[in-house]
Every structure is written in C-alpha cells, then in structure tokens.
Design an enzyme around this catalytic site. Structure first.
Site, PDB file in Angstrom:
ATOM      1  N   GLY A 156       9.368  -1.631  -7.558  1.00  0.00           N
ATOM      2  CA  GLY A 156      10.095  -1.771  -7.273  1.00  0.00           C
ATOM      3  C   GLY A 156       9.453  -3.103  -5.848  1.00  0.00           C
ATOM      4  O   GLY A 156       8.964  -3.655  -6.486  1.00  0.00           O
ATOM      5  N   CYS A 157      11.496  -3.823  -5.142  1.00  0.00           N
ATOM      6  CA  CYS A 157      10.972  -5.260  -5.193  1.00  0.00           C
ATOM      7  C   CYS A 157       9.584  -5.512  -3.665  1.00  0.00           C
ATOM      8  O   CYS A 157       8.910  -6.381  -3.647  1.00  0.00           O
ATOM      9  CB  CYS A 157      12.276  -5.629  -4.177  1.00  0.00           C
ATOM     10  SG  CYS A 157      12.602  -4.262  -2.912  1.00  0.00           S
ATOM     11  N   TYR A 158       9.827  -4.034  -3.121  1.00  0.00           N
ATOM     12  CA  TYR A 158       8.771  -4.037  -1.998  1.00  0.00           C
ATOM     13  C   TYR A 158       7.549  -3.807  -2.357  1.00  0.00           C
ATOM     14  O   TYR A 158       6.238  -4.805  -1.560  1.00  0.00           O
ATOM     15  CB  TYR A 158       9.366  -2.825  -0.062  1.00  0.00           C
ATOM     16  CG  TYR A 158       9.706  -2.655   0.513  1.00  0.00           C
ATOM     17  CD1 TYR A 158       9.298  -4.115   1.220  1.00  0.00           C
ATOM     18  CD2 TYR A 158      10.865  -2.144   1.038  1.00  0.00           C
ATOM     19  CE1 TYR A 158      10.657  -4.088   2.201  1.00  0.00           C
ATOM     20  CE2 TYR A 158      11.791  -1.966   2.016  1.00  0.00           C
ATOM     21  CZ  TYR A 158      11.534  -2.731   2.116  1.00  0.00           C
ATOM     22  OH  TYR A 158      12.480  -3.345   3.645  1.00  0.00           O
TER      23      TYR A 158
END
Length: 346
Positions: A149-151
């Site tokens: 994921g991005c986070y």
C-alpha cells in the site's frame, strides 16, 4: 514483449498502470478489464489516452486472460482479488496484485484487520510482499506479488534503516502520515468530494487503519522482534502524495549525520531512493508523478529522537510504479525500465 492484462484498469491505480505501460519498451497491453465500462474504449473513459491506448474494456474472462497474457495486474477492490487470483495463478500467470489481499505472511493477521477470513490461504502462502528495496531477491523467484500500500511503502522505507540497525526503541514508534485524495480511489464518496476536502485537514481511522498491520509486519522482520506502533493517517486537499513524519527514540546518543550515514549505507544501491543531506528535507513536489522516494532525517538532541520525513507519490511508488517495478523484477528485465522519468514539480 511481455503481454499484459490489467484488471480494474479504470480505477486510479489501474489507469496509472496503463499510462506507465504505454511508454514501457518491453510490455504490450493486450487486455484492459473493467466491469463498469465494458465495451467502451479506455481512451473514452480517460481521454488523455486517445491515440495512445484505444483498447476496449472487457468483462473478466479468466480463460481469455490466461490465453492472451503473460502477466496481469489486479487493481481490484480489497476482497475481490482473493476470489479471482487463485484461478489466474492456477493457470500459470505472473500476477502483481495491488489490493491488500496477498500482502500478509499470516492469514490470521489479514482476518483481524479486514474482518473476514482469507478465502485462499494456500495461494497466500505463495505470495511475496512486493516492496522491491526490501524483498528484491524473493520477488524475482515468485509469480504472485502482493504490491504494498501507499502509506506502508512510505512509512516502511522511512523507518527500515533504523529497524534493521536496531538503534531505536521499538515500543514507542509513531507515524504521522498525510495522503492526497486519490488514495481513497475513484469511487464516489461524500467525505472525499471537493467541498468536504478543500480548505480542510482531517485524521481518519485513528488506531484502526489497515496499513498499520503491513508496517508492523515488515518492520518486525527487519528488527527481529514483534513491533506494535502508532499510525495516524490524515487526508489533505491535494491530488497526489504521501507525506509521513516518523518519530523514533534512539537507544544511544547519535547525531543527525551519524543517522544519515546509516540511511545512505542501507539504501546505497537503490536507484529510486533519495536520501537528503543534513539540513534538507523532502517535499511532495520533489516526488509527485515519479517512482522516487525522498527521505530526510533530523535528530532532536534534547530528546535523542530521530524525526524521519518520507515522501512518495501514492499512485506511482505507492501503487502503479511499484507494480511495474515488480513486473520488471519477476520478468527478469532491468528493474527501472519505464520508471526513470522525473516527477512533476508543478
């Protein structure tokens, strides 16, 4: 040429995969799958692609995908991937999954954070976490990649050198992170419409965000101990970007320069990681539109605490760019192919 299919091609992450691959010298897009736009040209859905990619969107047909593609990107909603991927994997395809369904080493952790059992635990065992800078050698030998994921990408890369060096108090790690609105996807949602987001800033899913579990999984592996940390995401009124400020108490007295030396050594061979010199910190403008990660460090001598600033583009390094980087690895081509463009400062 690698023949590629993109499932969920009309979401924000999926369309970024399409855009990147149109300029990739060793990949050919042969299928774009979108249940919402069957029969429509993808260039009619996203008109920036006119004359560049005019393929028609099709419904999902596993046999057709298996017969026409070497590799597929699954940019499907969380939960949908785990129902589709087992059939694709069984047919011998290489798969890069952009959902959360195949990112975990333990199905029990998935169940805890996603609120339902994993329907394909045996296939989950075959996947590898696709953070290229950490798991490169494993990625090269697998056919199923759980694209991070991005986070998580931003946060893990910000703290990985400290965790691996075992120089921080792992019981008191704090991550304060901000995301652009595209991180919520393309589906209409009242909290994410312009008038709700503009001129505001809000925290959400405090102490419950699913990405917490991915960050803990990977930092625990690097540190050799179970890590539980505090992660707070915020929504900010911008389209792209993740900005994570990470706080880690050092276990011995160190200067900013000494900690930066650890970062520079840890990432010395990483093309897409930029470690900023002392006195300089990254900004979203430095990475937006690119596959690069910007990382800066300041040690607060009063508290003997490392403050780490990490920035990425959530749709590129946090999704589509990293997915293409994974494709390059599992297909045995130069890892940076199609990804070396500078970001969009303006």
């Amino acid at each position: 040429m690698i023949k590629v299919g993109i499932l969920g091609a009309t979401g924000y992450a999926g369309i970024e995969v399409v855009r990147l691959l149109t300029a990739h010298p060793e990949a050919e897009i042969v299928r774009v799958v979108s249940q919402s736009f069957v029969g429509q040209k993808i260039s009619d859905v996203y008109q920036n692609l006119k004359g560049i990619c005019d393929l028609c969107c099709t419904a999902l047909d596993v046999d057709d995908i298996a017969g026409s593609c070497d590799l597929v990107f699954t940019a499907l909603p969380h939960g949908a991937s785990k129902t589709v991927i087992p059939s694709l994997y069984e047919k011998g395809l290489k798969i890069v999954d952009l959902s959360g369904d195949f990112r975990y080493n333990d199905p029990v952790v998935y169940e805890k954070w996603y609120g339902e059992p994993h329907s394909a635990p045996e296939v989950l065992k075959e996947s590898v976490y696709g953070l290229c800078e950490i798991h490169r050698d494993e990625i090269k030998t697998h056919r199923l990649i759980g694209n991070p994921g991005c986070y998580t990408t931003c946060s893990i890369m910000g703290l990985a050198p400290l965790a691996a060096a075992k120089i921080v108090d792992t019981k008191n790690l704090i991550i304060d992170a901000k995301s652009g609105v595209t991180g919520a996807g393309r589906s209409a949602s009242l909290p994410n419409i312009f008038c709700e987001v503009n001129e505001s800033l809000k925290a959400y899913k405090v102490a419950t965000h699913r990405h917490t579990s991915e960050i803990e999984q990977e930092l625990s592996i690097l540190s050799g101990e179970d890590i539980v940390l505090s992660f707070t995401p915020h929504l900010v009124p911008m389209q792209r970007g993740i900005f994570a400020t990470c706080y880690a108490n050092l276990t011995k007295k160190m200067t900013t320069g000494e900690v930066l030396d650890i970062y520079k050594e840890f990432y010395k061979s990483e093309e897409f990681v930029r470690i900023y010199d002392e006195g300089s910190l990254p900004e979203i403008k430095h990475v937006a539109g690119s596959n690069y990660v910007g990382i800066g460090v300041v040690v607060d001598p009063r508290l003997n605490r490392a403050v780490v600033v990490s920035c990425i583009d959530n749709l590129i390094k946090g999704a589509a760019g990293q997915a293409v980087q994974n494709m390059n690895l599992i297909c045995g081509i130069d890892e940076g192919t199609g990804l070396r463009a500078a970001g969009m400062y303006l």
